[in-house]
Design an enzyme around this catalytic site. Structure first.
Site, PDB file in Angstrom:
ATOM      1  N   GLY A 110       0.965  -0.868   0.285  1.00 13.26           N
ATOM      2  CA  GLY A 110      -0.142   0.070   0.386  1.00 13.26           C
ATOM      3  C   GLY A 110       0.870   1.199   0.062  1.00 13.26           C
ATOM      4  O   GLY A 110       2.160   1.135   0.526  1.00 13.26           O
ATOM      5  N   GLN A 134       2.760   9.975   1.274  1.00 12.71           N
ATOM      6  CA  GLN A 134       3.989   9.461   1.319  1.00 12.71           C
ATOM      7  C   GLN A 134       4.747   9.804   0.277  1.00 12.71           C
ATOM      8  O   GLN A 134       6.383   9.570   0.547  1.00 12.71           O
ATOM      9  CB  GLN A 134       3.922   7.650   1.984  1.00 12.71           C
ATOM     10  CG  GLN A 134       3.296   6.805   2.932  1.00 12.71           C
ATOM     11  CD  GLN A 134       3.444   6.071   2.498  1.00 12.71           C
ATOM     12  OE1 GLN A 134       2.143   5.124   2.114  1.00 12.71           O
ATOM     13  NE2 GLN A 134       4.449   5.131   2.981  1.00 12.71           N
ATOM     14  N   HIS A 137      -2.557   7.471   6.788  1.00 13.44           N
ATOM     15  CA  HIS A 137      -1.813   8.824   6.068  1.00 13.44           C
ATOM     16  C   HIS A 137      -2.191   9.639   5.867  1.00 13.44           C
ATOM     17  O   HIS A 137      -1.936  10.709   5.638  1.00 13.44           O
ATOM     18  CB  HIS A 137      -0.716   8.052   5.020  1.00 13.44           C
ATOM     19  CG  HIS A 137      -0.153   7.083   5.966  1.00 13.44           C
ATOM     20  ND1 HIS A 137       0.907   7.868   6.452  1.00 13.44           N
ATOM     21  CD2 HIS A 137       0.153   5.789   5.627  1.00 13.44           C
ATOM     22  CE1 HIS A 137       2.431   6.409   6.944  1.00 13.44           C
ATOM     23  NE2 HIS A 137       1.264   5.697   6.042  1.00 13.44           N
ATOM     24  N   HIS A 185      -4.549   1.525   7.370  1.00 16.92           N
ATOM     25  CA  HIS A 185      -3.136   2.297   7.210  1.00 16.92           C
ATOM     26  C   HIS A 185      -3.332   3.172   6.606  1.00 16.92           C
ATOM     27  O   HIS A 185      -2.475   4.360   6.709  1.00 16.92           O
ATOM     28  CB  HIS A 185      -2.835   1.269   7.338  1.00 16.92           C
ATOM     29  CG  HIS A 185      -0.762   1.790   7.370  1.00 16.92           C
ATOM     30  ND1 HIS A 185       0.496   1.232   8.815  1.00 16.92           N
ATOM     31  CD2 HIS A 185      -0.227   2.464   6.379  1.00 16.92           C
ATOM     32  CE1 HIS A 185       1.132   1.687   8.107  1.00 16.92           C
ATOM     33  NE2 HIS A 185       1.269   1.822   6.788  1.00 16.92           N
ATOM     34  N   GLU A 186      -3.370   2.827   5.515  1.00 13.56           N
ATOM     35  CA  GLU A 186      -3.337   4.066   3.843  1.00 13.56           C
ATOM     36  C   GLU A 186      -4.193   5.244   4.538  1.00 13.56           C
ATOM     37  O   GLU A 186      -3.926   6.096   4.293  1.00 13.56           O
ATOM     38  CB  GLU A 186      -3.683   3.278   2.968  1.00 13.56           C
ATOM     39  CG  GLU A 186      -2.717   2.174   2.381  1.00 13.56           C
ATOM     40  CD  GLU A 186      -1.506   2.743   2.704  1.00 13.56           C
ATOM     41  OE1 GLU A 186      -0.671   3.307   2.394  1.00 13.56           O
ATOM     42  OE2 GLU A 186      -0.227   1.295   2.976  1.00 13.56           O
ATOM     43  N   CYS A 196       5.913   0.107   7.918  1.00 18.22           N
ATOM     44  CA  CYS A 196       5.796   1.242   6.854  1.00 18.22           C
ATOM     45  C   CYS A 196       6.275   1.397   6.459  1.00 18.22           C
ATOM     46  O   CYS A 196       7.654   1.467   6.674  1.00 18.22           O
ATOM     47  CB  CYS A 196       5.070   2.714   7.398  1.00 18.22           C
ATOM     48  SG  CYS A 196       4.747   3.587   6.777  1.00 18.22           S
ATOM     49  N   LEU A 197       6.093   2.025   4.775  1.00 12.26           N
ATOM     50  CA  LEU A 197       7.417   1.912   4.318  1.00 12.26           C
ATOM     51  C   LEU A 197       7.654   3.710   4.394  1.00 12.26           C
ATOM     52  O   LEU A 197       9.213   3.615   3.585  1.00 12.26           O
ATOM     53  CB  LEU A 197       7.051   2.257   2.527  1.00 12.26           C
ATOM     54  CG  LEU A 197       6.696   0.381   1.770  1.00 12.26           C
ATOM     55  CD1 LEU A 197       6.131   1.189   0.150  1.00 12.26           C
ATOM     56  CD2 LEU A 197       7.265   0.302   1.698  1.00 12.26           C
TER      57      LEU A 197
END
Length: 166
Positions: free
Chosen positions: A45, A50, A139, A135-136, A93-94
């Site tokens: 994702g 991000q 953000h 999660h996304e 998380c990226l």
């Protein structure tokens, strides 16, 4: 198409809520780049903030590492329902590499979004798909996994992560 740089915590943009995509606004190039970036990372994702774009857009593909690529493109998503039942699980998380955390979230959600074709879609998500979408979605509201932890766990995990940046 290009791979975009992924912002790393504590970049202040990761703590800011995003603006909706305006009707008729073309985000197709952004989405193409986000998908390429997500697959290259390799993640499941990726949300627009991000990559430094403060718009309510995220992409996800929960199963591509185990099978075919089936990307989901969510423009102006809304969580319209969530279960009272919750589940806990490790999330990475990226934007916060190598700092996974145990996060508790609703087990099921109903997500409504606009697709790239302009059609409104709605789906009940469970399991990993529900976790990934939440999660996304976080953000887009300026939240990261640290914001879902107890004060004690946040201090420990965030502190260890910040030490790796020194």
């Amino acid at each position: 198409m290009s791979i975009l740089p992924i912002l790393k915590w504590p970049d202040p943009r990761l703590s800011q809520p995003c603006d909706p995509v305006a009707p008729g606004e073309d985000v197709s190039d952004l989405i193409t780049d986000m998908l390429e970036t997500m697959y290259d990372a390799p993640g499941r994702g990726l949300a627009a903030p991000q990559v430094g774009v403060m718009k309510r857009v995220f992409v996800m593909d929960c199963g591509w590492k185990d099978g075919d690529m089936t990307p989901v493109i969510c423009i102006n998503p809304e969580i319209v329902a969530s279960s009272e039942e919750v589940v806990s699980g490790e999330e990475g998380c990226l934007s916060i590499p190598d700092a996974p955390a145990e996060v508790t979230r609703p087990e099921r959600i109903t997500l409504r979004w606009t697709g790239l074709d302009g059609a409104v879609q709605e789906s009940e998500l469970t399991g990993f798909e529900a976790k990934c979408a939440q999660h996304e979605y976080d953000h887009l509201d300026g939240l990261v996994i640290f914001d879902r932890l107890s004060d004690e766990d946040r201090a420990r995990i965030e502190g260890a992560y910040l030490e790796t940046l020194k």
